[in-house]
Design a protein around this motif. Structure first.
Motif, mmCIF file in Angstrom:
data_model
loop_
_atom_site.group_PDB
_atom_site.id
_atom_site.type_symbol
_atom_site.label_atom_id
_atom_site.label_comp_id
_atom_site.label_asym_id
_atom_site.label_seq_id
_atom_site.Cartn_x
_atom_site.Cartn_y
_atom_site.Cartn_z
ATOM 1 N N ARG A 186 27.210 31.350 -30.700
ATOM 2 C CA ARG A 186 27.290 30.014 -30.124
ATOM 3 C C ARG A 186 28.647 29.422 -30.474
ATOM 4 N NH1 ARG A 186 23.642 26.366 -32.854
ATOM 5 N NH2 ARG A 186 23.426 25.166 -30.918
ATOM 6 N N LEU B 286 30.868 25.671 -30.335
ATOM 7 C CA LEU B 286 30.962 24.239 -30.060
ATOM 8 C C LEU B 286 32.437 23.872 -30.064
ATOM 9 C CD1 LEU B 286 29.780 21.336 -29.774
ATOM 10 C CD2 LEU B 286 29.806 21.213 -32.282
ATOM 11 N N SER C 8 25.883 26.186 -17.346
ATOM 12 C CA SER C 8 24.445 26.039 -17.573
ATOM 13 C C SER C 8 23.990 24.601 -17.374
ATOM 14 C CB SER C 8 24.089 26.486 -18.995
ATOM 15 O OG SER C 8 24.440 27.833 -19.206
ATOM 16 N N ASN C 9 24.718 23.675 -17.973
ATOM 17 C CA ASN C 9 24.423 22.247 -17.817
ATOM 18 C C ASN C 9 25.700 21.529 -17.428
ATOM 19 O OD1 ASN C 9 21.656 22.350 -18.587
ATOM 20 N ND2 ASN C 9 22.288 22.507 -20.721
ATOM 21 N N ASN D 45 29.348 15.862 -22.181
ATOM 22 C CA ASN D 45 29.237 17.259 -22.596
ATOM 23 C C ASN D 45 28.771 18.125 -21.444
ATOM 24 O OD1 ASN D 45 26.084 18.189 -23.320
ATOM 25 N ND2 ASN D 45 26.398 15.985 -23.150
ATOM 26 N N MET E 284 27.629 22.637 -20.809
ATOM 27 C CA MET E 284 27.362 23.903 -21.483
ATOM 28 C C MET E 284 27.620 25.070 -20.546
ATOM 29 S SD MET E 284 23.849 25.285 -23.322
ATOM 30 C CE MET E 284 23.908 23.993 -24.560
ATOM 31 N N TYR E 285 28.246 26.109 -21.128
ATOM 32 C CA TYR E 285 28.506 27.349 -20.413
ATOM 33 C C TYR E 285 27.760 28.482 -21.107
ATOM 34 C CZ TYR E 285 32.599 24.816 -18.553
ATOM 35 O OH TYR E 285 33.434 23.911 -17.957
ATOM 36 N N SER E 286 27.565 29.573 -20.379
ATOM 37 C CA SER E 286 26.907 30.722 -20.985
ATOM 38 C C SER E 286 27.333 32.006 -20.289
ATOM 39 C CB SER E 286 25.385 30.576 -20.910
ATOM 40 O OG SER E 286 24.946 30.538 -19.564
ATOM 41 N N SER F 170 26.787 31.363 -25.705
ATOM 42 C CA SER F 170 26.807 30.014 -25.149
ATOM 43 C C SER F 170 27.959 29.215 -25.728
ATOM 44 C CB SER F 170 25.485 29.286 -25.422
ATOM 45 O OG SER F 170 25.326 29.019 -26.798
ATOM 46 N N THR G 239 29.263 25.135 -25.851
ATOM 47 C CA THR G 239 29.061 23.714 -25.564
ATOM 48 C C THR G 239 30.383 22.989 -25.727
ATOM 49 O OG1 THR G 239 26.774 23.794 -26.372
ATOM 50 C CG2 THR G 239 27.806 21.627 -26.189
ATOM 51 N N TYR G 240 30.772 22.258 -24.689
ATOM 52 C CA TYR G 240 32.008 21.471 -24.775
ATOM 53 C C TYR G 240 31.644 19.987 -24.784
ATOM 54 C CZ TYR G 240 36.439 19.263 -23.801
ATOM 55 O OH TYR G 240 37.540 18.456 -23.880
ATOM 56 N N TRP H 84 23.608 19.803 -32.534
ATOM 57 C CA TRP H 84 24.003 21.149 -32.088
ATOM 58 C C TRP H 84 23.471 22.212 -33.034
ATOM 59 C CZ3 TRP H 84 27.400 25.102 -33.761
ATOM 60 C CH2 TRP H 84 27.711 26.061 -32.792
#
Length: 508
Positions: free
Chosen positions: A418, A420, A447-448, A463, A465-467, A472, A474-475, A502
């Motif tokens: 993961r 961040l 993803s989001n 924010n 999220m990529y995957s 994964s 999270t930005y 997180w």
């Protein structure tokens, strides 16, 4: 992954000899391991539990350990660390290795000004007696943290020989990995804790390398096996071209550059502001105008953050070199991103938008006090003077890489880690627009999508999220009335909420 052995080799009648050789090699490795890690001439790890610190009344309400770990050839490099156990559940909470940027900025800078449990009591400090108080938004509320003075020459870390100070990105990453292995051997109870390699600013270059080395070490069976789960990067310097060029784009978005000037500069410089063609007179002319505009605008902006009533009325401070100036984008200091924020040259105090004082002066006074160094068990005579950020790194540090994107892209393909990544939305040193650009270049699936996150019912930022398979990323942007370089220094409450959620795998 190592290639599979050839069937013809293992089918040969002499395969028993090969197995004996492999067994001998394993024994040799074990002997070397014992020599390097278990029976050194001096203790590999020297440590002390610190119960009291000058400037703090009474006993510390958390467990603080300081010490040295020897790394490199004959352990000529001695890396100093501060380890603070989680104030919630040390055996269950994550373990963070934290590297402050620079390169060459001390772990104390992060401990006092960003994510540590102590800060300075500015209202009650005077003369040469800085006072300390508890930071209610310390990340040690939710995590065990190793604050490491790395690379060597940072903070209280030192080398026994002059050769030991020959350091760069790759050497530092390798030594940090060695530090982690030896530290874990000395602290085996934390081997099962989820490990995150973390840092900010220039650490965006070295952290992905360290994570890659850890991953490789696990595959090769290096001991001890670390329970690494991912990495955290704040306001990260990751790619020289992308990050530094984005300063012009960010300046325009923030209204520091007019549309006409920005468009002219963009066209004439062909989008290259970091290393412009000096023979291109139109481009250089535009950059000169950009320089003049920003000298005025940035100077005005920083006046809002300068408190002129410090106890020395002859305030001396340096402003950041203006965006767009060729020397700012090309010069020898362009890689020292943690140093491109206003640095202390005299007695001054910086005030953020909530009037909370952040005065780097106190850290110099406090850390150079012999009583303090004795309390921290700093080895006498090993450093000449403590600096928040070692200015000599500008000329001595070897920048082996100009981008860590390839390391990060590789991690997205081979790991289930993961990540961040967070940015202060008013960071002019490493603007979020450049960070978003290189993240998108990794080729991850969204993803989001972009959405706000909240603290106390207020928008704290945005924010997404990529995957990629089980990896994964999270930005997060930290907004909350403006966060600069670095975000926790400006918005500590929001950043604690961010990291807590997180770690717990909660949506922000």
């Amino acid at each position: 992954m190592a290639p599979s052995p050839s069937p013809s080799i293992f089918g040969h009648p002499s395969h028993r000899n090969l197995r004996l050789l492999t067994s001998f090699t394993d024994i040799l490795k074990l002997v070397l391991y014992l020599i390097l890690f278990l029976v050194p001439k001096q203790p590999v790890v020297s440590q002390s539990i610190i119960k009291n610190l000058p400037g703090f009344p009474g006993n510390l309400p958390f467990k603080l350990e300081t010490g040295y770990v020897g790394v490199g050839y004959l352990e000529e490099v001695q890396l100093f660390y501060y380890f603070i156990e989680s104030e919630r559940s040390p055996k269950d909470d994550p373990l963070l290795l934290w590297l402050t940027g620079g390169p060459g900025c001390s772990a104390l800078s992060a401990l006092f000004y960003e994510i540590g449990p102590l800060t300075f009591n500015y209202a009650n400090s005077s003369g040469n007696s800085p006072q300390l108080l508890i930071n209610p938004y310390s990340w040690t509320k939710v995590a065990n943290i190793i604050f490491l003075d790395a690379p060597v020459g940072t903070g209280f870390s030192y080398a026994k020989t002059s050769v030991g100070y020959n350091i760069g990105d790759l050497t530092s990453a390798s030594q940090t990995y060695e530090f982690l292995r030896k530290w874990h051997l000395d602290h085996p109870k934390f081997l099962s804790n989820p490990l995150y390699v973390s840092g900010d600013s220039y650490s965006g270059m070295t952290v992905p390398i360290i994570v890659q080395i850890i991953y490789n070490g696990i595959k090769e069976g290096d001991v001890p096996l670390m329970n690494i789960k991912g990495y955290v990067l704040g306001n990260p310097f990751t790619d020289v071209k992308t990050d530094l060029n984005s300063r012009i784009i960010f300046a325009h978005r923030e209204g520091l550059l007019s549309k006409q000037l920005y468009e002219s500069t963009k066209i004439n410089c062909k989008g290259e502001y970091m290393r412009p063609d000096t023979n291109n007179s139109l481009c250089m002319g535009d950059l000169e105008v950009v320089n003049k505009v920003n000298i005025i605008l940035i100077s005005r902006a920083w006046k809002k953050y300068i408190c002129l009533k410090c106890w020395n009325q002859s305030v001396v401070h340096s402003l950041p070199k203006p965006i767009g100036h060729p020397s700012f984008l090309q010069g020898e200091h362009s890689m020292d991103v943690h140093l491109s924020t206003p640095q202390l040259l005299g007695q001054w105090c910086r005030v953020n938008v909530l009037s909370s004082n952040y005065n780097y002066l106190w850290s110099y006074i406090w850390a150079n006090d012999q009583t303090v160094q004795k309390a921290l068990n700093v080895r006498e005579g090993t450093i000449k003077e403590w600096e928040r950020c070692n200015s000599s790194f500008s000329s001595t540090y070897v920048h082996d890489i100009i981008t860590s994107i390839d390391y990060q892209r590789n991690l997205t393909r081979i790991t289930t880690y993961r990540a961040l990544i967070y940015s202060g939305d008013h960071d002019m040193v490493i603007p979020y627009v450049g960070t978003q650009e290189w993240i998108e270049s990794l080729g991850l699936s969204l993803s989001n999508d972009w959405e706000p996150w909240f603290v106390d019912g207020q928008t704290a930022g945005y924010n997404l999220m990529y995957s990629l398979k089980k990896y994964s990323l999270t930005y997060v942007t930290v907004k909350a009335r403006g966060a600069g370089h670095t975000a926790p220094e400006y918005r500590p409450k929001e950043c604690l909420a961010m990291i807590d959620r997180w770690f717990a795998y909660y949506p922000l």
